[in-house]
Design an enzyme around this catalytic site. Structure first.
Site, PDB file in Angstrom:
ATOM      1  N   GLY A   1     -14.739 -45.063  15.887  1.00 11.90           N
ATOM      2  CA  GLY A   1     -13.832 -43.944  17.076  1.00 11.90           C
ATOM      3  C   GLY A   1     -14.925 -43.158  17.638  1.00 11.90           C
ATOM      4  O   GLY A   1     -16.387 -43.473  17.674  1.00 11.90           O
ATOM      5  N   ASN A   2     -14.485 -42.058  18.232  1.00 13.49           N
ATOM      6  CA  ASN A   2     -15.645 -41.211  18.825  1.00 13.49           C
ATOM      7  C   ASN A   2     -14.980 -39.695  18.943  1.00 13.49           C
ATOM      8  O   ASN A   2     -13.937 -39.406  18.252  1.00 13.49           O
ATOM      9  CB  ASN A   2     -16.012 -41.456  20.218  1.00 13.49           C
ATOM     10  CG  ASN A   2     -14.800 -41.587  21.327  1.00 13.49           C
ATOM     11  OD1 ASN A   2     -14.218 -40.424  21.630  1.00 13.49           O
ATOM     12  ND2 ASN A   2     -14.374 -42.824  21.645  1.00 13.49           N
ATOM     13  N   ARG A   3     -15.810 -38.683  19.411  1.00 14.87           N
ATOM     14  CA  ARG A   3     -15.577 -37.433  18.991  1.00 14.87           C
ATOM     15  C   ARG A   3     -14.730 -36.745  20.022  1.00 14.87           C
ATOM     16  O   ARG A   3     -14.264 -35.537  20.208  1.00 14.87           O
ATOM     17  CB  ARG A   3     -16.671 -36.401  18.967  1.00 14.87           C
ATOM     18  CG  ARG A   3     -17.315 -37.081  17.730  1.00 14.87           C
ATOM     19  CD  ARG A   3     -18.869 -36.192  17.512  1.00 14.87           C
ATOM     20  NE  ARG A   3     -18.809 -34.795  17.412  1.00 14.87           N
ATOM     21  CZ  ARG A   3     -19.800 -34.024  17.195  1.00 14.87           C
ATOM     22  NH1 ARG A   3     -20.928 -34.807  17.163  1.00 14.87           N
ATOM     23  NH2 ARG A   3     -19.529 -32.938  16.959  1.00 14.87           N
TER      24      ARG A   3
ATOM     25  N   ALA B   1     -12.467 -41.150  26.341  1.00 16.47           N
ATOM     26  CA  ALA B   1     -13.530 -41.670  26.007  1.00 16.47           C
ATOM     27  C   ALA B   1     -13.342 -43.105  25.264  1.00 16.47           C
ATOM     28  O   ALA B   1     -12.950 -43.274  24.393  1.00 16.47           O
ATOM     29  CB  ALA B   1     -14.155 -40.782  25.025  1.00 16.47           C
TER      30      ALA B   1
END
Ligand code: C5P
Length: 219
Positions: free
Chosen positions: A29-31, A95
Site C-alpha cells: 500500500g502507500n501513505r 496514489a
C-alpha cells in the site's frame, strides 16, 4: 469573490491509496490518506457539480451529495474510473500503485527454515490518468497529481507532457505539515504555460482554490 458555480458539470475524482494483495493477509500500500481528493469532491458537490468519487481504502466519511464507489486495487480503480466516463473533468488525486504482484498467493506465504530473502515479482499497473487523457471520450479537462520528494516542478512538468494532461498539481512529500497524511497541503499547479503556487492551506481551502482554476478554464 464568490466561488464559481459548477452546476451542470460532471466531475470524476479518484482518491486515496490502492492496496495490491500479496496473499490473503498482506498487501502493498502507500501513505495516501485520501483527504485531498475527498476535499475536492466535497467542494465540487457543494458548488453544484454532479460528482463521482472513486475511493481507495481510506477511513473517511462520505462527502455530502457525492456518489462514492469504493475500490481496493489499482485494477479495480482503473475499471471504476473508466466506467465513470464520460465526464467534463477528471481529477486523478489517488496514489495508484505503479506496480502490483504478478500473482496473489492463495495461501499465506510462510517463511522457510534458513530463508533470508523473499523475492516478489511485480508487474506494472495500467496508468489510469494517461488512459483517460487518451480516451475517445476524453474529459474536457484532465488533472493529475504528482507527489515528489525532489525536483518537484521538473518531474511534474514531465508528467504533464507525457500523460497529455491539462493541469498537474505537484506537491512535495517528506516535509512536515504537507502531503500525504497531513490536513494541510501546498500545491504547485502547472499547465503548459504557467505555474501557480497554492497554499500552504487546509486541504478544504486548497480544494476550493483548485476548483476556481478549473472553473476558469471551463466556464
Ligand atoms: O507517474 P505517477 O504515479 O507519479 O503520476 C501520478 C499521477 O498519475 C496521479 O494523478 C495518479 O493518480 C496517476 N496514476 C494513475 N495510474 C497509475 C499511476 C498513477 O492514474 N497506474
Amino acid at each position: 469573490m464568490t466561488a464559481a458555480s459548477l452546476a451542470g458539470l460532471r466531475i470524476l475524482v479518484s482518491a486515496g491509496p490502492t492496496y495490491e494483495d500479496i496473499d490473503p493477509a498482506r498487501f502493498l500500500g502507500n501513505r495516501s490518506s485520501g483527504k485531498m481528493g475527498f476535499a475536492i469532491a466535497a467542494e465540487a458537490a457543494q458548488r453544484g457539480a454532479e460528482v463521482v468519487l472513486v475511493a481507495g481504502p481510506v477511513h473517511l466519511p462520505d462527502p455530502a451529495n457525492v456518489r462514492r464507489v469504493n475500490v481496493r486495487s489499482a485494477a479495480q480503480m482503473h475499471a471504476a474510473v473508466l466506467a465513470g466516463l464520460p465526464c467534463d473533468v477528471y481529477i486523478g488525486a489517488a496514489a495508484v500503485a505503479d506496480f502490483t504482484p504478478r500473482s496473489c498467493s492463495p495461501g499465506k506465504i510462510k517463511k522457510q527454515p534458513g530463508q533470508d530473502t523473499l523475492v516478489l515479482e511485480l508487474v506494472q499497473t495500467r496508468d489510469i490518468l494517461a488512459e483517460v487523457a487518451a480516451h475517445p471520450q476524453r474529459p474536457r479537462l484532465v488533472v493529475g497529481f504528482a507527489a515528489e520528494t525532489d525536483n518537484v516542478a521538473g518531474y511534474a512538468r514531465g508528467k504533464l507532457q507525457r500523460k497529455q494532461l491539462d493541469l498537474i498539481c505537484a506537491n512535495q512529500v517528506g516535509v512536515a505539515g504537507c502531503g500525504f497524511e497531513s490536513d494541510d497541503n501546498a500545491l504547485l499547479v502547472i499547465d503548459a504555460h504557467t505555474e501557480r503556487a497554492l497554499g500552504p492551506a487546509p486541504k478544504g481551502a486548497l480544494a476550493g482554490q483548485l476548483l476556481d482554476l478549473i472553473a476558469e478554464r471551463l466556464l
